[in-house]
Write an enzyme that holds these catalytic residues in place. Sequence first.
Site, mmCIF file in Angstrom:
data_model
loop_
_atom_site.group_PDB
_atom_site.id
_atom_site.type_symbol
_atom_site.label_atom_id
_atom_site.label_comp_id
_atom_site.label_asym_id
_atom_site.label_seq_id
_atom_site.Cartn_x
_atom_site.Cartn_y
_atom_site.Cartn_z
ATOM 1 C CG ASP A 144 45.757 12.269 38.554
ATOM 2 O OD1 ASP A 144 46.138 13.230 38.084
ATOM 3 O OD2 ASP A 144 45.383 12.266 39.720
ATOM 4 C CG ASP A 165 43.530 16.506 33.523
ATOM 5 O OD1 ASP A 165 42.726 16.557 31.858
ATOM 6 O OD2 ASP A 165 43.177 16.911 34.371
HETATM 7 N N1 GLY Z 1 43.107 16.874 36.681
HETATM 8 C C1 GLY Z 1 42.185 16.998 37.237
HETATM 9 C C2 GLY Z 1 41.641 18.496 36.953
HETATM 10 O O1 GLY Z 1 41.987 19.879 36.775
HETATM 11 O O2 GLY Z 1 40.234 18.708 37.513
#
Ligand code: GLY
Length: 393
Positions: A112, A171
């Site tokens: 992330d 994501d």
């Molecule tokens: N990347 C985690 C979410 O969108 O909850």
Amino acid sequence: MKIKSLYIISMVIMATVSGRAQAPLDIDREFAFAAQQYEGMLRAHPDTTKFPQSTNPDGSPRDMKSDWWCSGFFGGSLWYLFERTGDPKWKEAAHRWTMAVAKEQTNTTTHDLGFMLYCPFGNGYRLTKNPAYPPILLTGAQSLATRFNPNVGLIKSWEKFQTYTYPVIIDNMMNLEFLFWAAKTSGDKRLRDICLTHADNTLKNHYRPDGSSFHVICYNPDGTVAAKKTAQGAADGSAWARGQAWGLYGYTVMYRETKAKKYLEQARKIAGFYLNHPNLPADKIPYWDFNAPGIPNEERDASAGAIAASALLELSTYGGPEANTYRQAATQMLQSLSGPAYKAKPGGNNHFILAHSVGAKPMKSEVDVPLVYADYYYLEALLRYEALQKKKG
Ligand code: GLY
């Protein structure tokens, strides 16, 4: 002027026809409100190790540490406030909350880092050219790249999911913008190649023929698919709303960075799925999953709405027969989010701007709450909307 008035009248008619009268967007008003809320948020958060995230079930503020995937959004939103207002008080606060995430630049345990570093440092560098920021971003990009295994051809999202050891979530497309920036800034072509390979394999394995996406694809060490799953969606075969929005945004960025038609076509296909889905409500803010079992008695996800609005506004600038549809849909999403159904009451909502997002319903975590990234993409989308209005004259 005449065209502008006609545009506003047509937006009001469109909103009325689609079931709900909505006021035209007033960007001054929305940013004034955002500033008021975030002044309160800053007062409530003197300690930069406690990052605003959401609201706990008992109503108290939910704060997280810098290693949480959302730690960059508050700083990023403060930069958007600085961008809109030019007020040095936002620059000072944004810098403080940006530097608070700096230590994550060497974190190789998360995929992330795009969210965590590029939202604050990337925006901060774009707006101020502070020379302290690029070295942090470049170290972070190399940390993120350690999670790319060339035999699999994707950046690994998590260490483990159920029994699988190479899960990749949709994501993850959102981290590629960061790697593109780092490739251009450092000249490290490998970072750009990682983006292309990751996006191509995601396109091949995450997407269904109707343009919707799985949430989690679990890979074998040779890059073959072991399983197609969900973590945050209603079912493995469902369309988790935020995942659709992440993919839409991600492939729009892929087109921006490469000008390759296949990515534009993919972004348009996702937009088509999203906007034409029979379960998309009239106000265009989705339920947390397009296939949530209890629709219409399911929570909406304002965060997905904000992400999709921002992505559609960019996608609308790349022409094509649907460009106006994308822009009108994004405008309606922003009108909905700016209305009383989603916007906080002044001073309420633990100082967040938007209410009614869903983090992870299957885990009963962050359901129908404010989320820091809903605010971030909402502010970004408002800025994009305003820039497009100015361009139109
Ligand atoms: N990347 C985690 C979410 O969108 O909850």
